[in-house]
Motif scaffolding. Structure first.
Motif, PDB file in Angstrom:
ATOM      1  N   LYS A   1      49.543  41.652   8.943  1.00  0.00           N
ATOM      2  CA  LYS A   1      50.236  41.475  10.227  1.00  0.00           C
ATOM      3  C   LYS A   1      49.242  41.393  11.372  1.00  0.00           C
ATOM      4  CE  LYS A   1      54.588  43.733   8.998  1.00  0.00           C
ATOM      5  NZ  LYS A   1      55.403  44.945   9.180  1.00  0.00           N
TER       6      LYS A   1
ATOM      7  N   LYS B   1      47.728  38.002  11.346  1.00  0.00           N
ATOM      8  CA  LYS B   1      48.718  36.982  11.707  1.00  0.00           C
ATOM      9  C   LYS B   1      48.987  36.963  13.206  1.00  0.00           C
ATOM     10  CE  LYS B   1      53.345  35.492  10.308  1.00  0.00           C
ATOM     11  NZ  LYS B   1      54.477  35.796   9.424  1.00  0.00           N
ATOM     12  N   PHE B   2      49.047  38.148  13.821  1.00  0.00           N
ATOM     13  CA  PHE B   2      49.417  38.223  15.231  1.00  0.00           C
ATOM     14  C   PHE B   2      48.249  38.606  16.135  1.00  0.00           C
ATOM     15  CE2 PHE B   2      53.368  39.048  12.864  1.00  0.00           C
ATOM     16  CZ  PHE B   2      54.094  37.954  13.308  1.00  0.00           C
TER      17      PHE B   2
ATOM     18  N   GLU C   1      48.206  36.949  19.531  1.00  0.00           N
ATOM     19  CA  GLU C   1      49.457  36.992  20.283  1.00  0.00           C
ATOM     20  C   GLU C   1      49.222  37.304  21.763  1.00  0.00           C
ATOM     21  OE1 GLU C   1      53.900  38.955  19.961  1.00  0.00           O
ATOM     22  OE2 GLU C   1      52.269  39.853  18.842  1.00  0.00           O
ATOM     23  N   GLY C   2      48.420  38.315  22.053  1.00  0.00           N
ATOM     24  CA  GLY C   2      48.145  38.671  23.445  1.00  0.00           C
ATOM     25  C   GLY C   2      47.434  37.554  24.187  1.00  0.00           C
TER      26      GLY C   2
ATOM     27  N   ALA D   1      47.495  34.327  23.396  1.00  0.00           N
ATOM     28  CA  ALA D   1      48.428  33.212  23.550  1.00  0.00           C
ATOM     29  C   ALA D   1      49.395  33.477  24.709  1.00  0.00           C
ATOM     30  CB  ALA D   1      49.202  32.986  22.246  1.00  0.00           C
ATOM     31  N   ASP D   2      49.853  34.720  24.828  1.00  0.00           N
ATOM     32  CA  ASP D   2      50.744  35.089  25.928  1.00  0.00           C
ATOM     33  C   ASP D   2      50.050  34.894  27.276  1.00  0.00           C
ATOM     34  OD1 ASP D   2      53.238  36.207  26.952  1.00  0.00           O
ATOM     35  OD2 ASP D   2      52.020  37.974  27.457  1.00  0.00           O
TER      36      ASP D   2
END
Length: 152
Positions: free
Chosen positions: A41, A44-45, A48-49, A51-52
Motif C-alpha cells: 500500500k 502504491k500510494f 498520493e501527497g 499528486a494532490d
C-alpha cells in the motif's frame, strides 16, 4: 509418581508447547503478511501527497488554456503564478532547488561541470549555472549543470 503418570504429564506438556508453537508461528505469519500488505500500500500510494499538491498546478494550466483571448501580459502573469504554485508544491514535498551562485565552491555531489572556463575568480568555483538542480531529502535528483573556473 509412577512412570505412566510421568509419561502422561510429559505428553500433556508437549501438547501444550506444540500448541503454543503453532499459535506463535501463525501469529508471525500474520504479522509478516500484514507488513507485506502495508509495504504494498505504501508503494502504491507513495505519490498520493505529491499528486494532490500538483492538482492546483494542473487546474491553473487548464484555466490558461481555456482563455484563448488572453493578452500576452495576462498569459505571462498566469505563467508566473503557476510557477509559484509548482515551486510551493515541490517545496512542500521536500523537493528543493540546487542553484549555486557564482563563486560557490564546486561540489561534485550537487553540481555537474559541463565545462571548465578561464575566469577571474578562484579555481574550481562555479562561474555560471546553466540549469538548476533538485534534491529530495538531501538526495540529489538532478545535479545543477555549471561551468567551473579553470586553474590559473
Amino acid at each position: 509418581m509412577d512412570l505412566q503418570a510421568k509419561l502422561a504429564d510429559t505428553e500433556h506438556r508437549l501438547a501444550e508447547m506444540s500448541d503454543a508453537y503453532l499459535r506463535a508461528k501463525a501469529e508471525v505469519e500474520n504479522i509478516r503478511r500484514r507488513a507485506e500488505e502495508d509495504v504494498a500500500k505504501a508503494r502504491k500510494f507513495a505519490v498520493e501527497g505529491f499528486a494532490d499538491a500538483m492538482l492546483p498546478v494542473m487546474d491553473s494550466m487548464e484555466a490558461a488554456i481555456g482563455r484563448p483571448d488572453a493578452t500576452v501580459e495576462q498569459v505571462l502573469e498566469g505563467v508566473h503564478a503557476t510557477r509559484r504554485q509548482l515551486a510551493a508544491a515541490l517545496e512542500r514535498n521536500k523537493v528543493l532547488e540546487i542553484n549555486p551562485t557564482a563563486g560557490t565552491k564546486f561540489d561534485p555531489h550537487q553540481h555537474q561541470a559541463i565545462s571548465v572556463v578561464p575566469a577571474d575568480q578562484e579555481a574550481n568555483t562555479v562561474v555560471t549555472v546553466l540549469q538548476k538542480g533538485y534534491s529530495i531529502y538531501d538526495r540529489v535528483l538532478r545535479p545543477a549543470l555549471v561551468t567551473v573556473a579553470a586553474p590559473k
